[in-house]
Design a protein around this motif. Structure first.
Motif, short mmCIF file in Angstrom:
data_model
loop_
_atom_site.label_atom_id
_atom_site.label_comp_id
_atom_site.label_asym_id
_atom_site.label_seq_id
_atom_site.Cartn_x
_atom_site.Cartn_y
_atom_site.Cartn_z
N ILE A 161 0.84 -1.21 0.00
CA ILE A 161 0.00 0.00 0.00
C ILE A 161 0.87 1.25 0.00
O ILE A 161 0.65 2.18 -0.79
N ILE A 162 1.85 1.29 0.87
CA ILE A 162 2.73 2.45 0.95
C ILE A 162 3.49 2.63 -0.36
O ILE A 162 3.68 3.75 -0.85
N ALA A 163 3.92 1.51 -0.97
CA ALA A 163 4.74 1.59 -2.19
C ALA A 163 3.91 1.86 -3.44
O ALA A 163 4.35 2.59 -4.34
N ASP A 164 2.69 1.30 -3.51
CA ASP A 164 1.94 1.32 -4.77
C ASP A 164 0.91 2.43 -4.90
O ASP A 164 0.56 2.82 -6.02
N LEU A 165 0.39 2.94 -3.80
CA LEU A 165 -0.72 3.89 -3.89
C LEU A 165 -0.28 5.34 -3.95
O LEU A 165 -1.12 6.23 -4.11
N GLY A 166 1.01 5.60 -3.82
CA GLY A 166 1.48 6.99 -3.87
C GLY A 166 0.81 7.86 -2.84
O GLY A 166 0.31 8.96 -3.15
N LEU A 167 0.78 7.40 -1.59
CA LEU A 167 0.01 8.09 -0.56
C LEU A 167 0.39 9.55 -0.37
O LEU A 167 -0.47 10.44 -0.41
N GLU A 168 1.67 9.81 -0.16
CA GLU A 168 2.08 11.20 0.11
C GLU A 168 1.73 12.12 -1.06
O GLU A 168 1.20 13.22 -0.87
N ARG A 169 2.00 11.65 -2.27
CA ARG A 169 1.70 12.46 -3.46
C ARG A 169 0.20 12.72 -3.57
O ARG A 169 -0.23 13.85 -3.86
N ASN A 170 -0.61 11.70 -3.34
CA ASN A 170 -2.06 11.86 -3.47
C ASN A 170 -2.67 12.64 -2.31
O ASN A 170 -3.73 13.27 -2.48
N ILE A 171 -2.05 12.60 -1.15
CA ILE A 171 -2.52 13.43 -0.03
C ILE A 171 -2.31 14.91 -0.37
O ILE A 171 -3.21 15.74 -0.17
N ILE A 172 -1.15 15.24 -0.91
CA ILE A 172 -0.86 16.63 -1.30
C ILE A 172 -1.78 17.06 -2.44
O ILE A 172 -2.32 18.18 -2.44
N LYS A 173 -1.97 16.19 -3.43
CA LYS A 173 -2.87 16.49 -4.55
C LYS A 173 -4.28 16.77 -4.04
O LYS A 173 -4.95 17.72 -4.49
N SER A 174 -4.74 15.97 -3.10
CA SER A 174 -6.09 16.14 -2.54
C SER A 174 -6.18 17.42 -1.73
O SER A 174 -7.19 18.13 -1.79
N LYS A 175 -5.14 17.73 -0.97
CA LYS A 175 -5.13 18.96 -0.19
C LYS A 175 -5.22 20.18 -1.10
O LYS A 175 -5.97 21.13 -0.82
N ASP A 176 -4.46 20.17 -2.19
CA ASP A 176 -4.49 21.29 -3.14
C ASP A 176 -5.89 21.47 -3.73
O ASP A 176 -6.35 22.60 -3.95
N PHE A 177 -6.57 20.35 -3.99
CA PHE A 177 -7.93 20.43 -4.51
C PHE A 177 -8.86 21.11 -3.49
O PHE A 177 -9.67 21.97 -3.86
N ILE A 178 -8.75 20.73 -2.23
CA ILE A 178 -9.61 21.31 -1.19
C ILE A 178 -9.26 22.78 -0.96
O ILE A 178 -10.17 23.60 -0.73
N LEU A 179 -7.99 23.14 -1.04
CA LEU A 179 -7.60 24.55 -0.91
C LEU A 179 -8.25 25.38 -2.02
O LEU A 179 -8.75 26.49 -1.78
#
Length: 297
Positions: free
Chosen positions: A242-260
């Motif tokens: 999960i940590i290796a394949d889902l790109g968690l950190e990248r997608n968390i930042i992407k999602s945060k930018d969307f909400i901002l």
């Protein structure tokens, strides 16, 4: 001091009047939700030719199911509801402004492929200031906790992902509520479709220990109790993937930018502070970094 005594007859008319007024408000609000959804769908779903609304049968939030038929013969459902602090079927006023954590988690789950596509919108040019959440329907199998189901090994691994990501995102009422997650047989994937957030710290060094134990924040029964009983080796391998394949950190930042961006363009709707969004995002990223260190990724 004079004591006021309300007679039984007066009580009846008082409660009847309150009930009728609330019923009238609920009908007006439901109509607002449907009209706002229709405007949103018309603007954002090209080729839609027919829109209809159907009652949702569960949950406390006011909501509806929008059926969309398209010119090419395709069909989609949108599940639309108020945000978790919005009016409910038993309370006519919002308890709080929309929670950025709730909006962020919807986008994170969508971006990592463990949640449905989500949308946020609000009524235009009306005095009511609220925000609606819509998610696209998925063809899911749900697990009845009162009728034991034996999941396949593939199902167990997919459902275990939901347990692990729920712990990372610090959400509740996701994998413990049989109506809030399900398994898509066509895709061989499990999804979280609803959840709750809490006002607590977002980083816990006990997360991995609880994940291995299969308990901690969550008390399971039914199919999820079977899922979390798999071996520590299986859980270890799944956590690493999960940590290796889902790109968690990248997608968390992407999602945060969307909400901002959403906050900046939310018009009359007051969404909870950017400071809380930053705090929650940082907490989740710190959790991911802690897991990486513990698993030596």
């Amino acid at each position: 001091m004079k004591k006021w005594i309300i007679k039984d007859d007066d009580k009846y008319f008082f409660y009847k009047d309150c009930y009728n007024k609330f019923k009238e408000w609920l009908e007006r609000y439901s109509l607002l939700l449907e009209n706002t959804t229709k405007e949103f769908v018309t603007k954002n779903f090209p080729g839609v030719k027919d829109i209809s609304f159907h009652n949702k049968n569960n949950g406390n939030q006011i909501g509806t199911i929008c059926h969309m038929h398209f010119e090419d013969g395709s069909f989609k459902k949108l599940y639309v509801k108020t945000h978790q602090f919005g009016p409910t079927a038993s309370m006519s006023k919002s308890r709080k402004s929309p929670d950025v954590k709730e909006l962020l988690v919807y986008k994170i789950l969508e971006n990592i492929g463990l949640g449905p596509k989500s949308y946020f919108f609000w009524p235009e040019n009306v005095s009511v200031k609220t925000l609606f959440i819509a998610t696209e329907g998925l063809d899911l199998t749900f697990y009845n906790p009162n009728h034991p189901t034996v999941p396949t090994e593939e199902e167990k691994l997919e459902l275990l992902k939901l347990d692990f990501i729920s712990r990372i995102l610090y959400i509740v009422d996701s994998t413990t509520n049989s109506g809030n997650y399900g398994y898509c047989k066509q895709e061989n994937k499990a999804y979280i479709i609803d959840f709750g957030t809490e006002e607590e710290d977002y980083y816990s060094s006990e997360l991995l220990d609880d994940f291995y134990k299969g308990n901690g924040r969550y008390n399971y029964k039914g199919v999820m109790k079977q899922v979390v009983s798999v071996s520590k080796v299986t859980k270890d391998n799944l956590a690493k993937s999960i940590i290796a394949d889902l790109g968690l950190e990248r997608n968390i930042i992407k999602s945060k930018d969307f909400i901002l961006h959403l906050i900046s363009n939310s018009g009359p709707v007051r969404i909870n502070s950017k400071k809380l969004l930053e705090k929650y995002t940082l907490g989740v990223i710190e959790t991911v970094k802690f897991i990486k260190g513990s698993l030596q990724i």
